[in-house]
Write a protein that holds these residues in place. Structure first.
Motif, mmCIF file in Angstrom:
data_model
loop_
_atom_site.group_PDB
_atom_site.id
_atom_site.type_symbol
_atom_site.label_atom_id
_atom_site.label_comp_id
_atom_site.label_asym_id
_atom_site.label_seq_id
_atom_site.Cartn_x
_atom_site.Cartn_y
_atom_site.Cartn_z
ATOM 1 N N ALA A 393 0.858 -1.181 0.000
ATOM 2 C CA ALA A 393 0.000 0.000 0.000
ATOM 3 C C ALA A 393 0.896 1.232 0.000
ATOM 4 O O ALA A 393 2.055 1.180 0.446
ATOM 5 C CB ALA A 393 -0.908 -0.011 1.234
ATOM 6 N N ASP A 394 0.377 2.339 -0.510
ATOM 7 C CA ASP A 394 1.165 3.565 -0.529
ATOM 8 C C ASP A 394 1.642 3.907 0.880
ATOM 9 O O ASP A 394 0.860 3.890 1.841
ATOM 10 C CB ASP A 394 0.335 4.724 -1.082
ATOM 11 N N GLY A 395 2.916 4.226 0.989
ATOM 12 C CA GLY A 395 3.515 4.534 2.279
ATOM 13 C C GLY A 395 4.174 3.339 2.934
ATOM 14 O O GLY A 395 4.905 3.499 3.918
ATOM 15 N N GLN A 396 3.940 2.131 2.383
ATOM 16 C CA GLN A 396 4.508 0.918 2.961
ATOM 17 C C GLN A 396 6.023 0.867 2.748
ATOM 18 O O GLN A 396 6.537 1.387 1.757
ATOM 19 C CB GLN A 396 3.848 -0.311 2.314
ATOM 20 N N GLY A 403 19.803 -4.612 2.836
ATOM 21 C CA GLY A 403 20.150 -3.595 3.814
ATOM 22 C C GLY A 403 19.520 -2.242 3.558
ATOM 23 O O GLY A 403 19.496 -1.387 4.443
ATOM 24 N N THR A 404 19.031 -2.006 2.337
ATOM 25 C CA THR A 404 18.374 -0.745 2.007
ATOM 26 C C THR A 404 16.860 -0.903 2.139
ATOM 27 O O THR A 404 16.293 -1.872 1.658
ATOM 28 C CB THR A 404 18.722 -0.294 0.579
ATOM 29 N N VAL A 405 16.244 0.077 2.792
ATOM 30 C CA VAL A 405 14.789 0.092 2.934
ATOM 31 C C VAL A 405 14.232 1.166 2.005
ATOM 32 O O VAL A 405 14.815 2.256 1.862
ATOM 33 C CB VAL A 405 14.371 0.374 4.395
ATOM 34 N N TYR A 406 13.103 0.851 1.366
ATOM 35 C CA TYR A 406 12.466 1.768 0.422
ATOM 36 C C TYR A 406 11.047 2.069 0.899
ATOM 37 O O TYR A 406 10.459 1.306 1.665
ATOM 38 C CB TYR A 406 12.394 1.153 -0.978
ATOM 39 N N GLN A 407 10.497 3.168 0.388
ATOM 40 C CA GLN A 407 9.078 3.432 0.609
ATOM 41 C C GLN A 407 8.344 3.285 -0.717
ATOM 42 O O GLN A 407 8.750 3.848 -1.742
ATOM 43 C CB GLN A 407 8.842 4.824 1.194
ATOM 44 N N TRP A 408 7.261 2.517 -0.665
ATOM 45 C CA TRP A 408 6.444 2.251 -1.853
ATOM 46 C C TRP A 408 5.441 3.379 -2.038
ATOM 47 O O TRP A 408 4.656 3.679 -1.150
ATOM 48 C CB TRP A 408 5.722 0.916 -1.670
ATOM 49 N N ILE A 409 5.474 4.020 -3.208
ATOM 50 C CA ILE A 409 4.541 5.100 -3.526
ATOM 51 C C ILE A 409 4.059 4.928 -4.954
ATOM 52 O O ILE A 409 4.822 5.095 -5.911
ATOM 53 C CB ILE A 409 5.190 6.498 -3.378
ATOM 54 N N LYS A 410 2.779 4.541 -5.121
ATOM 55 C CA LYS A 410 2.131 4.467 -6.435
ATOM 56 C C LYS A 410 2.948 3.677 -7.464
ATOM 57 O O LYS A 410 3.177 4.126 -8.586
ATOM 58 C CB LYS A 410 1.829 5.875 -6.957
ATOM 59 N N GLY A 411 3.411 2.517 -7.053
ATOM 60 C CA GLY A 411 4.109 1.642 -7.979
ATOM 61 C C GLY A 411 5.571 1.952 -8.187
ATOM 62 O O GLY A 411 6.230 1.324 -9.031
#
Length: 460
Positions: A393-396, A403-411
């Motif tokens: 979901a957006d913001g997930q 080791g790298t974390v990302y934020q999911w935004i609209k694909g």
């Protein structure tokens, strides 16, 4: 006797029959003075806070009043352009207060109750500045003829230049040059003959040191304040330079502008033991905040479409371009907002009920983010801040385990530059969705998410 009698008749305040009703010369002077004073007050109130077409020279200063006085004298002697001097007195215990009081008609100053360090002093001075351009200047320097003229020419030669610095006799990095002099008297002779306008001496660099930095006022709205998480001094200027470069702007050394630098006077005054402790803290803070910041700058530059989008938005951009989505923020005055997809919605505080804490940002950064008309209800806010575990979901937050974390935004995904940045945005407690490395690699990548600066001054 006639002359004496005449003087008596004309004495101010006498009421001889037939005398003119006009006020005497002294009364007219006092009346004119009072009217002019009131007009000046009204004009000052009207123009307060309005920028002027000149340069604000901001000098954070802690003790070392002798160096400060020499620095200011050199500014007044060798600056041809319109300017104002702002000294932020970082709780000095020497004669700095008395000196600034004596110079109160020529210098704007602010005394802080405690030493806020270089970052805190600079931020206070920046907030007070009214010039179209701003110079951050150490108190242990002497400026020389043409110093500001040449830097301004360099800055104004290209709208994509974010900041400009001079060359000097004593500094780390590219700005240090070899000089033949050994005394200050010899320095003046050297400066008078060696630093004429010369564009061939301008060169791009990856780093400018904070002993002297010139920039446009608009840069603040693009990059934000200095980070007050650094103690006293060191590394806070490096942090600010990385943010400028991430924004797509260039750093230039104006080699035809020379400033004499006595060198780290305030830091040396700490004593070796305290100096080492401050340096270790700031170095660790910088590394935790960024990891390797040059990697992120190069990633933005290598992604041509991303870099062009960043550059094209310089005039309208803000630090929020590097902020995450779906987080709670608040200003220094206590107003809460939900930050989502580059816009903010007013909302109520949730910390007491849910433990979800907002991230405190400067009023300047908050103002730069567009505001939606509708406020968010608590139910809607919680649904956005706590997406279903394991679902995209957006913001997930997502990762492939490298080791790298990302934020999911609209694909698409945006990398978070460090564990420190993750914690600063209060994202550490959110669930993490694992994706196959090949899927994550093929997704569109957006701008990196960086940690916002820590601000200790409640008026920023």
């Amino acid at each position: 006797m006639r002359r004496s009698f005449t003087r008596k008749l004309m004495k101010p305040g006498s009421s001889s029959k037939g005398k003119s009703n006009l006020p005497d010369k002294g009364s007219r002077f006092r009346l004119g003075y009072e009217q002019g004073y009131e007009q000046g007050i009204a004009k000052g109130k009207e123009s307060f806070g309005q920028p002027f077409h000149g340069t604000s020279i901001v000098i954070p200063s802690y003790n070392q009043v002798e160096y400060l006085a020499r620095c200011i004298e050199s500014i007044m002697t060798h600056t041809a352009e319109p300017y104002e001097i702002i000294v932020v007195n970082n709780a000095s215990t020497d004669e700095t207060d008395a000196y600034l009081e004596k110079r109160s008609l020529q210098i704007r100053s602010k005394r802080l109750d405690t030493n806020h360090g270089f970052s805190g002093g600079v931020n206070q001075g920046i907030m007070m500045a009214k010039g179209d351009t701003i110079v951050i200047l150490n108190n242990d320097v002497l400026v020389t003829p043409g110093w500001l003229t040449h830097m301004l020419r360099c800055l104004q030669s290209d709208s994509m230049i974010g900041a400009v610095g001079p060359v000097t006799n004593y500094i780390s990095g590219d700005q240090q040059i070899a000089v033949p002099y050994k005394t200050v008297d010899q320095m003046w002779e050297y400066a008078a003959t060696h630093f004429k306008p010369d564009e061939t001496k301008w060169r791009q660099t990856d780093r400018l040191v904070g002993f002297c930095i010139l920039f446009r006022r608009e840069l603040l709205e693009r990059v934000g304040y200095f980070d007050e998480g650094f103690r006293v001094g060191n590394y806070e200027d490096d942090d600010w330079m990385i943010r400028i470069r991430l924004s797509g702007l260039k750093l230039l050394i104006a080699g035809d502008s020379f400033i004499h630098h006595f060198g780290s006077v305030s830091m040396k005054n700490l004593g070796q033991k305290q100096f080492n402790a401050v340096h270790r803290h700031n170095e660790l803070y910088f590394r935790e905040k960024w990891g390797n910041p040059h990697v992120w700058v190069e990633k933005v530059r290598r992604n041509d479409s991303l870099f062009q989008n960043t550059v094209s938005s310089i005039s309208a951009g803000s630090p929020a371009d590097f902020f995450p989505s779906h987080v709670l923020i608040r200003d220094q005055g206590g107003q809460h907002y939900f930050l989502c997809d580059g816009a903010k919605s007013p909302c109520a505080a949730l910390e007491d009920e849910t433990g979800i804490r907002p991230v405190v940002l400067s009023r300047m950064d908050i103002r730069s983010i567009p505001t939606t008309e509708a406020s968010m209800s608590e139910a809607a806010l919680l649904s956005e801040l706590k997406p279903p575990s394991g679902e995209l979901a957006d913001g997930q937050l997502v990762s492939c385990g490298d080791g790298t974390v990302y934020q999911w935004i609209k694909g698409s995904v945006r990398p978070i530059v460090s564990e420190f940045a993750l914690k600063r945005w209060n994202l550490k407690e959110r669930s993490l969705v694992m994706l196959p490395p090949e899927k994550l690699e093929n997704l569109p990548h957006g701008l990196p998410i960086i940690a916002p600066p820590i601000l200790k001054n409640p008026v920023l």
